[in-house]
Design a protein around this motif. Structure first.
Motif, mmCIF file in Angstrom:
data_model
loop_
_atom_site.group_PDB
_atom_site.id
_atom_site.type_symbol
_atom_site.label_atom_id
_atom_site.label_comp_id
_atom_site.label_asym_id
_atom_site.label_seq_id
_atom_site.Cartn_x
_atom_site.Cartn_y
_atom_site.Cartn_z
ATOM 1 N N PRO A 1 -78.126 45.673 66.371
ATOM 2 C CA PRO A 1 -76.764 45.278 66.001
ATOM 3 C C PRO A 1 -76.379 45.620 64.560
ATOM 4 C CG PRO A 1 -78.194 43.365 66.051
ATOM 5 C CD PRO A 1 -79.037 44.520 66.460
ATOM 6 N N ASP A 2 -77.286 46.212 63.782
ATOM 7 C CA ASP A 2 -76.990 46.584 62.394
ATOM 8 C C ASP A 2 -76.882 48.106 62.297
ATOM 9 O OD1 ASP A 2 -77.488 43.901 61.654
ATOM 10 O OD2 ASP A 2 -79.642 44.324 61.561
ATOM 11 N N PRO A 3 -76.216 48.605 61.238
ATOM 12 C CA PRO A 3 -76.145 50.053 61.073
ATOM 13 C C PRO A 3 -77.548 50.664 60.902
ATOM 14 C CG PRO A 3 -74.604 48.941 59.613
ATOM 15 C CD PRO A 3 -75.459 47.882 60.203
ATOM 16 N N MET A 4 -77.789 51.770 61.599
ATOM 17 C CA MET A 4 -79.077 52.472 61.492
ATOM 18 C C MET A 4 -78.834 53.967 61.531
ATOM 19 S SD MET A 4 -82.082 50.777 63.706
ATOM 20 C CE MET A 4 -83.546 51.589 63.150
ATOM 21 N N ILE B 1 -74.543 48.414 48.006
ATOM 22 C CA ILE B 1 -73.309 47.612 47.960
ATOM 23 C C ILE B 1 -72.166 48.470 48.470
ATOM 24 C CG2 ILE B 1 -71.754 46.244 46.496
ATOM 25 C CD1 ILE B 1 -74.356 45.107 45.856
ATOM 26 N N GLN B 2 -71.471 47.954 49.454
ATOM 27 C CA GLN B 2 -70.344 48.690 50.019
ATOM 28 C C GLN B 2 -69.065 47.961 49.624
ATOM 29 O OE1 GLN B 2 -70.101 51.337 52.138
ATOM 30 N NE2 GLN B 2 -68.742 50.883 53.829
ATOM 31 N N THR B 3 -68.192 48.622 48.881
ATOM 32 C CA THR B 3 -66.956 47.928 48.486
ATOM 33 C C THR B 3 -65.781 48.467 49.296
ATOM 34 O OG1 THR B 3 -66.920 49.449 46.655
ATOM 35 C CG2 THR B 3 -67.455 47.191 46.124
ATOM 36 N N SER B 4 -64.942 47.518 49.704
ATOM 37 C CA SER B 4 -63.728 47.919 50.434
ATOM 38 C C SER B 4 -62.621 46.983 49.988
ATOM 39 C CB SER B 4 -63.956 47.785 51.934
ATOM 40 O OG SER B 4 -64.089 46.427 52.255
ATOM 41 N N THR B 5 -61.455 47.101 50.593
ATOM 42 C CA THR B 5 -60.348 46.232 50.193
ATOM 43 C C THR B 5 -60.680 44.767 50.507
ATOM 44 O OG1 THR B 5 -59.404 46.854 52.296
ATOM 45 C CG2 THR B 5 -58.413 47.841 50.332
ATOM 46 N N ALA B 6 -61.570 44.561 51.506
ATOM 47 C CA ALA B 6 -61.918 43.194 51.900
ATOM 48 C C ALA B 6 -62.915 42.555 50.942
ATOM 49 C CB ALA B 6 -62.483 43.203 53.317
ATOM 50 N N GLY B 7 -63.439 43.317 49.981
ATOM 51 C CA GLY B 7 -64.412 42.769 49.040
ATOM 52 C C GLY B 7 -65.710 43.557 49.101
ATOM 53 N N ALA B 8 -66.751 43.008 48.465
ATOM 54 C CA ALA B 8 -68.020 43.741 48.425
ATOM 55 C C ALA B 8 -68.987 43.190 49.465
ATOM 56 C CB ALA B 8 -68.615 43.625 47.034
ATOM 57 N N GLU B 9 -69.672 44.093 50.159
ATOM 58 C CA GLU B 9 -70.710 43.669 51.106
ATOM 59 C C GLU B 9 -72.044 44.150 50.557
ATOM 60 O OE1 GLU B 9 -69.127 43.835 55.595
ATOM 61 O OE2 GLU B 9 -68.875 45.684 54.465
ATOM 62 N N ARG B 10 -73.060 43.272 50.687
ATOM 63 C CA ARG B 10 -74.365 43.655 50.142
ATOM 64 C C ARG B 10 -75.350 43.873 51.285
ATOM 65 N NH1 ARG B 10 -79.056 41.837 46.964
ATOM 66 N NH2 ARG B 10 -79.127 39.873 48.074
ATOM 67 N N PHE B 11 -76.070 44.954 51.244
ATOM 68 C CA PHE B 11 -77.041 45.270 52.293
ATOM 69 C C PHE B 11 -78.423 45.450 51.682
ATOM 70 C CE2 PHE B 11 -73.009 46.689 53.921
ATOM 71 C CZ PHE B 11 -73.048 46.359 55.275
ATOM 72 N N ILE B 12 -79.441 45.051 52.452
ATOM 73 C CA ILE B 12 -80.808 45.445 52.123
ATOM 74 C C ILE B 12 -81.111 46.606 53.060
ATOM 75 C CG2 ILE B 12 -83.248 44.767 52.254
ATOM 76 C CD1 ILE B 12 -81.858 43.325 50.013
ATOM 77 N N VAL B 13 -81.498 47.733 52.504
ATOM 78 C CA VAL B 13 -81.762 48.910 53.330
ATOM 79 C C VAL B 13 -83.274 49.100 53.442
ATOM 80 C CG1 VAL B 13 -81.238 51.343 53.662
ATOM 81 C CG2 VAL B 13 -79.672 49.904 52.344
ATOM 82 N N ARG B 14 -83.785 49.055 54.675
ATOM 83 C CA ARG B 14 -85.221 49.327 54.899
ATOM 84 C C ARG B 14 -85.351 50.816 55.191
ATOM 85 N NH1 ARG B 14 -84.456 44.572 57.166
ATOM 86 N NH2 ARG B 14 -85.097 42.955 55.726
ATOM 87 N N ILE B 15 -86.132 51.506 54.396
ATOM 88 C CA ILE B 15 -86.277 52.955 54.547
ATOM 89 C C ILE B 15 -87.676 53.204 55.092
ATOM 90 C CG2 ILE B 15 -86.013 55.166 53.339
ATOM 91 C CD1 ILE B 15 -84.780 53.391 51.020
ATOM 92 N N ASP C 1 -77.043 43.328 56.589
ATOM 93 C CA ASP C 1 -75.960 42.736 55.802
ATOM 94 C C ASP C 1 -76.413 41.370 55.252
ATOM 95 O OD1 ASP C 1 -73.663 41.715 54.776
ATOM 96 O OD2 ASP C 1 -72.396 42.221 56.486
ATOM 97 N N VAL C 2 -76.550 41.271 53.942
ATOM 98 C CA VAL C 2 -76.995 40.001 53.353
ATOM 99 C C VAL C 2 -75.888 39.369 52.493
ATOM 100 C CG1 VAL C 2 -79.469 40.483 53.427
ATOM 101 C CG2 VAL C 2 -78.138 41.234 51.461
ATOM 102 N N THR C 3 -74.641 39.808 52.728
ATOM 103 C CA THR C 3 -73.518 39.282 51.943
ATOM 104 C C THR C 3 -73.466 37.768 52.037
ATOM 105 O OG1 THR C 3 -72.384 41.181 52.856
ATOM 106 C CG2 THR C 3 -71.078 39.712 51.478
ATOM 107 N N HIS C 4 -73.601 37.267 53.275
ATOM 108 C CA HIS C 4 -73.488 35.841 53.516
ATOM 109 C C HIS C 4 -74.578 35.074 52.762
ATOM 110 C CE1 HIS C 4 -72.678 32.142 55.445
ATOM 111 N NE2 HIS C 4 -73.911 32.064 55.919
ATOM 112 N N LEU C 5 -75.811 35.633 52.815
ATOM 113 C CA LEU C 5 -76.931 34.990 52.110
ATOM 114 C C LEU C 5 -76.645 34.911 50.619
ATOM 115 C CD1 LEU C 5 -80.134 36.515 53.691
ATOM 116 C CD2 LEU C 5 -79.254 34.204 53.879
ATOM 117 N N THR C 6 -76.067 35.982 50.086
ATOM 118 C CA THR C 6 -75.768 35.999 48.659
ATOM 119 C C THR C 6 -74.765 34.910 48.327
ATOM 120 O OG1 THR C 6 -75.946 38.364 48.914
ATOM 121 C CG2 THR C 6 -75.198 37.580 46.787
#
Ligand SMILES: Nc1ncnc2c1ncn2[C@@H]1O[C@H](COP(=O)(O)OP(=O)(O)OP(=O)(O)O)[C@@H](O)[C@H]1O
Ligand SMILES: [Mg+2]
Length: 351
Positions: free
Chosen positions: A19-22, A79-93, A109-114
């Protein structure tokens, strides 16, 4: 089916389950595959492009480069910024087992946790600050009592009075914090007793008599005969709700005024359906600037910090009210007209 085919089919199917971007990048850093979530975030144009153009943030780009070179998996922030605000992601590579298969990026997406972390930090800072001021005063007076005021009984009794007030303030603050956390922990359990709101309000009115007399105000309850005030509720908690609202109306509504408590029915719409009982607590104070209204139920939020503190307020009263009303599946509505007064409506499902 060839081996490559089955490999790609498996990868595509697995990507689509997540369910997350990959995304998968080839050994040269070109984006070869992405699932629907990634497509929604980066767009279809990302396909076939290099990570250098796609992720322009140095920390992520450097981490990807390193994994491509070393084959050792790692993590980075994005960090992805858009008009809705900033979203923070942890990227596992993650490096795939064979270097020519490339690497896989998973975006959590860890925006909520932040936000939760930030709220917790703010909360701890606020509590410490609120406790520190009375404590500093008490410590200061202890020193004075031991030193300069050691032989001055008049000063001693004055200072002891202040120390008592400050200690009581700390006690009230801790009591409010505990009741807030209790209500929060019960948030999901809707009360199951049937209680009469009219009884609750009358009891609060009687208990507040000293404050009513001190303010020179009169408290009027208006309840038409056809309004039924029985509903599913927690009587102690609703006592707290009306105690706080009436206390606020008396404290901030000005001297020698009228505080009116109006009970009426309303039919609900949207998420609040069925018959509702609305209890309006109306004062004739100066009113509240619309700027402040949405923030009043935040913990420790006070329009006039100095004035509220001088009256012994902790700024937690309306936060507690809001949580209790939410537990009852109701709503708190605040309206105010500057120069005329404010109305705090407690709206509760009454069926
Ligand atoms: N009826 C009102 N009229 C004008 N301002 C109000 C009214 N009720 C609340 N406020 C404002 O909202 C703020 C928050 O109210 P709240 O009840 O949460 O805290 P408090 O009264 O300062 O402290 P506490 O209730 O914890 O003793 C108050 O400090 C005051 O500025
Ligand atoms: Mg209050």
């Amino acid at each position: 089916m060839t081996n490559t085919h089955s490999f790609e089919a498996i990868v595509t199917a697995m990507f689509d389950c997540v369910p997350d971007p990959m995304v998968r990048l080839g050994p040269n850093g070109i984006l070869l595959e992405q699932n629907e979530e990634a497509e929604a975030m980066f767009g279809t144009w990302a396909q076939g492009r290099s990570y250098v153009t796609l992720f322009r943030q140095p920390t992520l780009a450097q981490a990807i480069e390193q994994v491509l070179q070393s084959g050792v998996s790692s993590e980075a922030e994005f960090i992805q910024t858009s008009t809705a605000g900033a979203e923070r992601f942890i990227v596992r590579i993650t490096a795939l087992p064979e270097a020519n298969l490339g690497i896989v990026l998973h975006f959590e997406d860890v925006t909520h946790l932040t936000e939760v972390e930030e709220m917790r930090r703010d909360f701890v800072a606020n509590v410490s600050h609120e406790l520190r001021s009375p404590l500093t005063a008490i410590l200061g007076f202890i020193e004075t009592l031991r030193g300069p005021a050691a032989k001055d009984p008049a000063a001693q009794s004055r200072f002891l009075q202040i120390m008592q007030d400050e200690a009581q303030r700390m006690n009230r603050l801790i009591g409010d914090l505990l009741s807030l956390s209790r209500v929060e922990s019960q948030q999901r359990q809707r009360p199951d007793q049937v209680i009469d709101v009219m009884h609750v309000v009358s009891r609060v009115q009687a208990a507040l008599r000293p404050l009513v007399e001190e303010s020179g105000c009169q408290v009027m309850i208006q309840r038409p005969d056809d309004v039924s005030t029985e509903l599913r509720g927690d009587s102690d908690q609703l006592t707290q709700v009306f105690r706080n609202l009436i206390e606020n109306a008396l404290k901030y509504g000005g001297q020698n005024k009228t505080v009116t408590i109006k009970m009426r029915h309303e039919m609900g719409q949207g998420s609040l359906k069925g018959r509702l009982l609305c209890v309006d607590v109306i004062d004739q104070g100066e009113g509240i600037d619309p700027l402040h209204i949405p923030r009043l139920t935040e913990r420790f939020y006070r329009v006039d910090n100095h004035r509220s503190r001088a009256m012994g307020g902790t700024g937690l009263g309306l936060a507690i009210v809001k949580h209790i009303v939410q537990r009852h599946r109701g709503r708190l509505k605040i309206t105010s007209e500057q120069g005329k007064g404010s109305c705090f409506s407690v709206i509760l499902p009454s069926e």
